[in-house]
Design an enzyme around this catalytic site. Structure first.
Site, PDB file in Angstrom:
ATOM      1  N   LYS A 197     115.421 -12.328  85.024  1.00 27.38           N
ATOM      2  CA  LYS A 197     115.282 -12.621  84.323  1.00 27.38           C
ATOM      3  C   LYS A 197     116.523 -12.711  82.743  1.00 27.38           C
ATOM      4  O   LYS A 197     115.862 -12.535  81.927  1.00 27.38           O
ATOM      5  CB  LYS A 197     114.058 -11.965  83.932  1.00 27.38           C
ATOM      6  N   ARG A 198     117.671 -12.749  83.142  1.00 24.97           N
ATOM      7  CA  ARG A 198     118.374 -13.197  82.118  1.00 24.97           C
ATOM      8  C   ARG A 198     118.331 -14.456  81.220  1.00 24.97           C
ATOM      9  O   ARG A 198     118.293 -15.249  82.091  1.00 24.97           O
ATOM     10  CB  ARG A 198     120.249 -13.261  83.013  1.00 24.97           C
TER      11      ARG A 198
END
Length: 223
Positions: free
Chosen positions: A96-97
């Site tokens: 979830k960057r």
């Protein structure tokens, strides 16, 4: 180069649509009778790989539960990725960057460049600095045949506060994310390489997913 969408389409046809998470949080380690340390982490990951690595289409390790043990935990993550690849599973790393410019490019290189030790088939990404901020990630994924799953509609109770907010053109924030990913997949066959994360338990929210043209990751089914 074969696209991620093509590889995923074939894997699902051969092994079914299940994506199994590797989420070794402390409570789960305890329920498995494992210690909350690198030894327990390693045993947990190996058990999942041995049981499912050659049976399911996609396995999704949650990076945070490896990172919390520092370098040794990341080494186990690298090993887990290699083991899954050896067994023919596609690896979707749940990271979830999301950032801008050179930073998001560095994230992309870390996970979507085949020369890097944490290289995987696809990653999750957060679009809440604007979907366009993820362009370097989309570009590197396309260059190397990778995939990106972008958060759209999540099942956490705080999600709708942002995702259901209305933009100036009347669409929700989530719908703008959906529409932009749909554009990236336009014309892709048999399946686009850019997917969306849509919680399996959110119910009918009135959003239009009919033109996505790519995969949907629907977490929340559990065991």
């Amino acid at each position: 180069m074969e696209t991620f969408g093509a590889r995923l389409h074939r894997a699902v046809a051969e092994r079914g649509p299940l994506c199994v998470g590797i989420d070794p949080h402390p409570g789960l380690l305890a329920r498995w009778g494992l210690s909350d340390d690198v030894d327990g982490l390693d045993r947990f990951a190996r058990t999942v790989v041995d049981a499912l690595g050659d049976r399911v289409a996609v396995v999704k390790p949650q990076s945070a539960f490896f990172e919390r043990f520092g370098a040794r935990g990341v080494a186990i993550l690298e090993s887990t990725i290699r083991q899954l690849r050896d067994r023919g599973s596609l690896v979707l790393l749940d990271i979830k960057r999301g950032d801008i410019g050179s930073t998001v490019r560095a994230y992309a290189e870390a996970y979507l460049d085949p020369s890097r030790p944490l290289y995987v088939d696809a990653v999750t990404a957060s679009p809440y600095l604007g979907v366009g901020s993820l362009a370097p990630m989309f570009e590197l994924a396309a260059e190397h045949g990778g995939g990106v799953f972008v958060l759209a509609l999540t099942s956490n109770p705080e999600g709708p506060e942002v995702q259901h907010a209305r933009t100036s053109d009347g669409r929700t924030v989530a719908q703008t994310v959906i529409d932009e990913i749909s554009q990236l997949n336009a014309g892709a066959e048999p399946l686009g390489s850019f997917g969306l994360v849509v919680g399996a338990t959110i119910g009918d929210t009135g959003h239009d997913l009919s033109r996505v043209g790519g995969p949907l990751l629907a977490p929340g089914l559990g065991a």
